[in-house]
Structures are given as C-alpha cells and as structure tokens.
Motif scaffolding. Structure first.
Motif, short mmCIF file in Angstrom:
data_model
loop_
_atom_site.label_atom_id
_atom_site.label_comp_id
_atom_site.label_asym_id
_atom_site.label_seq_id
_atom_site.Cartn_x
_atom_site.Cartn_y
_atom_site.Cartn_z
N ARG A 32 0.81 -1.22 0.00
CA ARG A 32 0.00 0.00 0.00
C ARG A 32 0.84 1.27 0.00
O ARG A 32 0.31 2.36 0.21
N HIS A 33 2.15 1.16 -0.21
CA HIS A 33 3.01 2.35 -0.23
C HIS A 33 3.10 2.87 -1.67
O HIS A 33 3.78 2.30 -2.51
N TYR A 34 2.39 3.97 -1.92
CA TYR A 34 2.40 4.61 -3.23
C TYR A 34 3.27 5.86 -3.15
O TYR A 34 2.86 6.87 -2.57
N PRO A 35 4.49 5.81 -3.69
CA PRO A 35 5.37 6.98 -3.60
C PRO A 35 4.72 8.22 -4.21
O PRO A 35 4.02 8.14 -5.22
N TRP A 36 4.98 9.36 -3.57
CA TRP A 36 4.35 10.60 -4.03
C TRP A 36 4.75 10.93 -5.47
O TRP A 36 3.94 11.38 -6.28
N GLY A 37 6.02 10.67 -5.82
CA GLY A 37 6.44 10.94 -7.18
C GLY A 37 5.68 10.11 -8.20
O GLY A 37 5.40 10.57 -9.31
N PHE A 38 5.33 8.90 -7.82
CA PHE A 38 4.53 8.02 -8.68
C PHE A 38 3.10 8.55 -8.82
O PHE A 38 2.55 8.61 -9.92
N ILE A 39 2.51 8.96 -7.71
CA ILE A 39 1.14 9.48 -7.73
C ILE A 39 1.05 10.72 -8.61
O ILE A 39 0.07 10.91 -9.35
N ARG A 40 2.06 11.57 -8.57
CA ARG A 40 2.04 12.78 -9.39
C ARG A 40 2.09 12.49 -10.89
O ARG A 40 1.64 13.29 -11.69
N ARG A 41 2.64 11.33 -11.23
CA ARG A 41 2.83 11.03 -12.65
C ARG A 41 1.72 10.17 -13.26
O ARG A 41 1.68 9.98 -14.46
N THR A 42 0.85 9.65 -12.41
CA THR A 42 -0.19 8.79 -12.95
C THR A 42 -1.37 9.60 -13.46
O THR A 42 -1.66 10.70 -12.98
N MET A 43 -2.06 9.03 -14.43
CA MET A 43 -3.26 9.65 -14.99
C MET A 43 -4.51 9.25 -14.20
O MET A 43 -5.61 9.74 -14.49
N LEU A 44 -4.36 8.39 -13.21
CA LEU A 44 -5.50 7.78 -12.55
C LEU A 44 -5.75 8.39 -11.17
O LEU A 44 -4.82 8.87 -10.51
N ASP A 45 -7.01 8.30 -10.73
CA ASP A 45 -7.31 8.74 -9.38
C ASP A 45 -6.99 7.62 -8.39
O ASP A 45 -6.57 6.53 -8.77
#
Length: 292
Positions: A32-45
């Motif tokens: 369940r660890h979603y790195p912030w840099g990854f979240i910023r780059r995804t197109m998904l909610d």
C-alpha cells in the motif's frame, strides 16, 4: 526524476516465535506504499490506481506467524512494480530504451514487471519512464523481495526437506463471469493454481483444497488462474519445492468499488486462518516428502 528518496523496505517479514512445518505464506500484491512521485505522474485517481492491488490480503493471512509460518508481504503495490513477473519483463511501450523483442503476452497486454495499465486496461502513466528509473525499481524492490523469499524456501528445505509456498492473491468477482460451469455447479470462491501440476504435487494440492472446502468455500483449480512467475519459478515438486497461487474472490470480504473491508472481513479472515492452521500443522508438524 528518480524516486530514490522515497524508497523504503521492499517487504515486511514476520517470523514465528517457533517455526512449525514447511509452509511459507506470501502476499506479493497487497502493498500500500504509493510513492508521491509516482502518484504525481499517474493519470489515474486513487481508486483507479488501487484497482490492481490485492487490498487487505496481507491482513487476511496475518495469523500465519502465530501458527508457526513466516509471512512475507510486499510494501509496494502491483501498479508500481509487479513481483509476480520476471525482472526482465520490461515493456518498451512504457520504458524508454527497451528494445522490442519476441512477443510476450504479459508485456503486450501492459502487465510487465512495471505495468503500463491497471485493471480494465486503464493506462497508468503520462509519457514514459527512463530505463534507469525502471531498473532502479527492479533493483530496490524486486530483487530484495525475491532474495528474502528464496531464503525462506531454503530454510524450509533445510529444516524439513520440503518447502510449501502459499502465494496469496485476490481476484475481482467478475473475473469468473466467463468461466464455463456445469448447470448447478457453484461459482468458485477460491482458485488454486499449480500450473496444472508443474509447481506443486498432488498431495499438497489435495490437502489445500480440502482445507478450503472444510472452511465452507467453493474451490476450483487452475481456471482461470493457473499461477504466474512466482509459482513457475519457485515450484519444483520433484525437489521438494511446492508453490501454489491462491486467488480469493474479493467480494467475499471487501467492497470492490470503494476498496474497503466489509462486515464479512473478520469472518473470512477466521476461515483463512483455519485453512492456514490445517496446512501449517500438517501431519505431525511436517509434510511428507514428495514422491515425484
């Protein structure tokens, strides 16, 4: 941009106070660890990016250490890196500098070691990742997790002459919609994958199926999930290495749309704990050597 600063341990290992039998319990897709840099780059909610996660599976099997078996759980989610793929299954459609090679159905469908899509074929990224970033993920997450898993297998082999890896996953309820069943045949709630006998011997599969059936759950084998990289790589029945991919219907214990446990979660957890107890205890605390 590298996500080096955001990396944490690739896995969580919980060891029993007293080791019993040959079973190893693992949950490679519940991180369940979603790195912030990854979240910023995804197109998904948030909900969409979690749709490929085996949410809460590590919690369902959390009773394993108290019963005598180690529990290995991923920290990072499948959308970030898929531990049930080979480390070289790199997708040229999402990673710069990766040459196109022979057709690989997993890569073609966007489900390589660094996935291009989540459930429903929804694209994860805006643009591509660099080859260096992809290789860093593999080095920091894939290799440590699998080094730990291999060491657990070797420990079991040394201690009992056999290792039984139960690799727990979850499946969307609709995953079984297209599975052909005879009239009146109940819908499977658990699918056990042994790659049609290649990754685990019959005595392990029979005992595991019997344990789930005794818990009141409907079981099928190898359809539609026969087991992926982990079962293929770790399962060598003739050498005493057994690996079974265990898929549990998510609708039994969670709201799939909201990704939240339902009121039935604790009931299902107790059933799974009972299955683990039967498998870990075995016959006199150890499983018989395979005959193959």
């Amino acid at each position: 941009m590298s996500e080096t600063a955001e990396y944490r341990s690739a896995y969580r290992l919980e060891r029993p106070e007293t080791r019993v039998g040959s079973v190893i319990v693992a949950s490679p897709h519940s991180g369940r660890h979603y790195p912030w840099g990854f979240i910023r780059r995804t197109m998904l909610d948030e909900r969409a990016i979690r749709s490929s996660e085996d949410a809460f599976v590590d919690m369902l099997v959390a009773g394993a250490p108290a019963l005598g078996a180690p529990l290995l759980a991923a920290e990072y989610p499948r959308a970030f890196l898929d531990l049930n793929r080979a480390p070289d299954e790199l997708d040229p459609a999402v990673i710069d500098g990766v040459p196109r090679s022979a057709i690989n159905p997993r890569i073609s469908s966007g489900l390589g070691v660094i996935p291009r899509v989540v459930a429903g074929g929804r694209v994860i990224y805006r643009g591509k990742l660099s080859r260096a970033e992809a290789e860093e993920r593999v080095a920091r997450i894939w290799h440590p997790y699998h080094a730990c898993l291999e060491s657990l297998v070797q420990e079991a082999l040394t201690g009992t002459g056999e290792a039984v890896l139960l690799d727990f996953h979850s499946m969307p309820h609709e995953a079984l919609d297209a599975v052909a069943r005879k009239p009146g045949q109940p819908r499977p709630e658990v699918v056990l994958g042994d790659r049609f006998g290649a990754s685990a011997s019959g005595h392990v599969m029979d005992r595991l199926e019997a344990a789930f059936s005794a818990a009141g759950l409907t079981v099928s084998r190898n359809t539609p999930f026969a087991g992926a990289y982990i079962a293929q790589h770790y399962g060598r029945p003739s050498r005493g290495r057994h690996a079974v991919q265990v898929e549990i219907d998510r609708s039994l214990y969670m709201n799939e749309r909201l990704i939240r446990p339902t009121g039935n979660f604790q009931t299902v957890k107790r059933l799974i704990t009972g299955v683990l107890a039967r498998m870990i205890a075995g016959e006199g605390g150890a499983l018989p050597m395979a005959a193959e």
